[in-house]
Design a protein around this motif. Structure first.
Motif, short mmCIF file in Angstrom:
data_model
loop_
_atom_site.label_atom_id
_atom_site.label_comp_id
_atom_site.label_asym_id
_atom_site.label_seq_id
_atom_site.Cartn_x
_atom_site.Cartn_y
_atom_site.Cartn_z
N GLU A 56 0.84 -1.22 0.00
CA GLU A 56 0.00 0.00 0.00
C GLU A 56 0.87 1.26 0.00
OE1 GLU A 56 -2.56 -0.43 3.41
OE2 GLU A 56 -3.70 -2.04 2.45
N ARG A 57 2.05 1.16 0.62
CA ARG A 57 2.97 2.31 0.65
C ARG A 57 3.81 2.40 -0.64
NH1 ARG A 57 3.83 0.19 5.97
NH2 ARG A 57 5.78 -0.74 5.27
N GLY A 58 3.62 1.44 -1.55
CA GLY A 58 4.35 1.47 -2.81
C GLY A 58 5.76 0.91 -2.71
N GLU A 59 6.06 0.26 -1.60
CA GLU A 59 7.42 -0.26 -1.42
C GLU A 59 7.62 -1.61 -2.09
OE1 GLU A 59 7.60 1.85 2.98
OE2 GLU A 59 7.70 -0.33 2.84
N GLN A 85 20.19 3.31 -5.67
CA GLN A 85 19.83 2.11 -6.45
C GLN A 85 18.40 2.23 -7.00
OE1 GLN A 85 20.63 -1.13 -3.62
NE2 GLN A 85 22.23 0.22 -2.85
N PRO A 86 18.09 3.37 -7.63
CA PRO A 86 16.72 3.57 -8.09
C PRO A 86 16.35 2.67 -9.27
CG PRO A 86 18.12 5.31 -8.92
CD PRO A 86 18.97 4.49 -8.00
N HIS A 87 17.33 2.05 -9.87
CA HIS A 87 17.12 1.23 -11.07
C HIS A 87 16.91 -0.25 -10.74
CE1 HIS A 87 21.20 1.00 -9.77
NE2 HIS A 87 21.42 -0.04 -10.54
N ARG A 88 16.93 -0.57 -9.44
CA ARG A 88 16.96 -1.98 -9.05
C ARG A 88 15.63 -2.42 -8.45
NH1 ARG A 88 19.03 -5.13 -4.94
NH2 ARG A 88 19.83 -3.53 -3.53
N ALA A 89 15.30 -3.70 -8.65
CA ALA A 89 14.17 -4.33 -7.96
C ALA A 89 14.58 -5.76 -7.63
CB ALA A 89 12.93 -4.33 -8.85
N GLU A 90 13.88 -6.33 -6.64
CA GLU A 90 14.23 -7.68 -6.21
C GLU A 90 13.00 -8.58 -6.25
OE1 GLU A 90 16.69 -7.77 -2.74
OE2 GLU A 90 16.17 -9.86 -2.28
N MET A 110 6.63 -14.78 -12.83
CA MET A 110 7.93 -14.14 -13.03
C MET A 110 7.91 -13.20 -14.23
SD MET A 110 10.18 -14.82 -10.73
CE MET A 110 11.69 -14.39 -11.58
N ARG A 111 7.24 -13.62 -15.31
CA ARG A 111 7.14 -12.75 -16.50
C ARG A 111 6.38 -11.46 -16.14
NH1 ARG A 111 11.04 -14.23 -19.63
NH2 ARG A 111 10.83 -16.20 -20.71
N ALA A 112 5.32 -11.63 -15.34
CA ALA A 112 4.52 -10.45 -14.95
C ALA A 112 5.34 -9.53 -14.04
CB ALA A 112 3.26 -10.90 -14.24
N ALA A 113 6.11 -10.12 -13.13
CA ALA A 113 6.95 -9.31 -12.23
C ALA A 113 8.00 -8.54 -13.03
CB ALA A 113 7.61 -10.21 -11.18
N GLU A 114 8.54 -9.21 -14.02
CA GLU A 114 9.56 -8.57 -14.86
C GLU A 114 8.94 -7.40 -15.64
OE1 GLU A 114 12.14 -11.39 -16.85
OE2 GLU A 114 12.38 -9.99 -18.50
N ALA A 115 7.76 -7.65 -16.22
CA ALA A 115 7.09 -6.59 -16.98
C ALA A 115 6.76 -5.39 -16.08
CB ALA A 115 5.82 -7.14 -17.62
N LEU A 116 6.34 -5.69 -14.86
CA LEU A 116 6.02 -4.63 -13.90
C LEU A 116 7.27 -3.83 -13.54
CD1 LEU A 116 3.71 -3.53 -12.12
CD2 LEU A 116 4.38 -5.21 -10.41
N VAL A 118 9.85 -3.34 -15.38
CA VAL A 118 10.18 -2.48 -16.53
C VAL A 118 9.25 -1.27 -16.55
CG1 VAL A 118 10.21 -2.37 -19.06
CG2 VAL A 118 11.14 -4.39 -17.88
N GLU A 119 7.95 -1.54 -16.31
CA GLU A 119 6.96 -0.46 -16.27
C GLU A 119 7.34 0.60 -15.24
OE1 GLU A 119 2.57 -0.88 -14.77
OE2 GLU A 119 2.95 -2.30 -16.38
N LYS A 120 7.96 0.15 -14.14
CA LYS A 120 8.34 1.07 -13.07
C LYS A 120 9.74 1.62 -13.27
CE LYS A 120 5.08 -0.61 -9.68
NZ LYS A 120 4.38 0.67 -9.54
N GLY A 121 10.31 1.39 -14.46
CA GLY A 121 11.59 1.98 -14.80
C GLY A 121 12.79 1.28 -14.20
N ARG A 122 12.58 0.06 -13.73
CA ARG A 122 13.70 -0.69 -13.14
C ARG A 122 14.42 -1.45 -14.26
NH1 ARG A 122 13.02 0.22 -7.40
NH2 ARG A 122 11.36 1.77 -7.48
N THR A 123 15.73 -1.49 -14.18
CA THR A 123 16.51 -2.14 -15.24
C THR A 123 17.38 -3.28 -14.75
OG1 THR A 123 18.18 -0.42 -14.94
CG2 THR A 123 16.58 -0.08 -16.72
N LEU A 124 17.37 -3.52 -13.44
CA LEU A 124 18.16 -4.63 -12.89
C LEU A 124 17.34 -5.38 -11.86
CD1 LEU A 124 20.97 -6.01 -12.71
CD2 LEU A 124 21.48 -4.46 -10.83
N LEU A 125 17.18 -6.68 -12.11
CA LEU A 125 16.48 -7.54 -11.14
C LEU A 125 17.50 -8.43 -10.44
CD1 LEU A 125 13.37 -8.88 -13.11
CD2 LEU A 125 13.43 -7.12 -11.33
#
Ligand SMILES: CC(C)(COP(=O)(O)OP(=O)(O)OC[C@H]1O[C@@H](n2cnc3c(N)ncnc32)[C@H](O)[C@@H]1OP(=O)(O)O)[C@@H](O)C(=O)NCCC(=O)NCCS
Length: 175
Positions: A56-59, A85-90, A110-116, A118-125
């Motif tokens: 809910e907090r967007g984290e 590390q604004p480009h990263r997601a885990e 996993m495909r949906a998480a990856e697409a999300l 990218v949508e949020k501007g993350r480039t490294l998982l």
């Protein structure tokens, strides 16, 4: 399974108990998702309530795979990282209900998480998975690169140490 729908989960009365069931079942079956067996219902409820409040907090985003009205799998995309590390997601807490395993649910999540991401501007998982009884084969099929192993990293749900394997993948960038 063509009728599977992937959606972001919210903290509602119907979703929480199913997430709790899924986590308890996953841990009992030996899944390394940061808990020990037997996992109590209150502990699982606390985990998911906190996770959905963080969403809910967007984290983070907690994605669910639905077969009609049945929640059959989940994965979490963690988004809350230090300002350098604004480009990263885990990727975390990927699990499929036992009865639905081997049908491509985790791959879709996993495909949906990856697409999300990218949508949020993350480039490294990044993600990690247990060396024993983890899901390294799945992540490698999805194009993640193994960095290496940390030995004796964590206890398995039924006891005994296992290493952890660290993976990464660049996403949303031209090859
Ligand atoms: C790992 C897990 C999420 C896989 O779920 P699933 O829905 O059965 O996986 P899928 O059917 O989408 O599998 C996709 C592909 O990955 C492969 N795969 C799935 N789990 C795998 C595993 N543990 N090890 C190696 N390969 C695996 C499948 O064989 C399949 O390959 P294919 O498409 O070439 O046939 C599920 O077994 C689970 O919930 N495990 C317990 C929790 C856990 O370990 N989560 C990972 C924490 S890091």
């Amino acid at each position: 399974m063509s009728s599977i729908e992937i959606k972001a989960l919210t903290r509602d009365a119907a979703t929480l108990p199913v997430l709790v069931d899924m986590l308890i079942e996953t841990v009992a079956a030996g899944g390394s998702v940061s808990f020990m067996h037997p996992l109590s219902r209150p502990a699982a409820e606390t985990f998911w309530a906190n996770a959905l409040m963080a969403a809910e907090r967007g984290e983070r985003v907690v994605l669910g795979a639905w077969d009609g009205d049945t929640l059959v799998g989940t994965v979490t995309l963690l988004l809350d990282f230090p300002v350098n590390q604004p480009h990263r997601a885990e990727i975390a807490k990927l699990m499929t209900r036992l009865a639905y395993r081997g049908k491509g649910i985790a791959r879709r999540l996993m495909r949906a998480a990856e697409a999300l991401a990218v949508e949020k501007g993350r480039t490294l998982l990044v993600l990690d998975t247990a060396t024993e009884e983890g899901a390294s084969g799945l992540y490698e099929k999805l194009g993640f690169t193994l960095t290496g192993e940390i030995p004796d990293f964590a206890l398995k749900p039924h006891g005994g140490l296992t290493g952890t394997l660290i993976y990464w993948k660049r996403v949303g960038q031209p090859a």
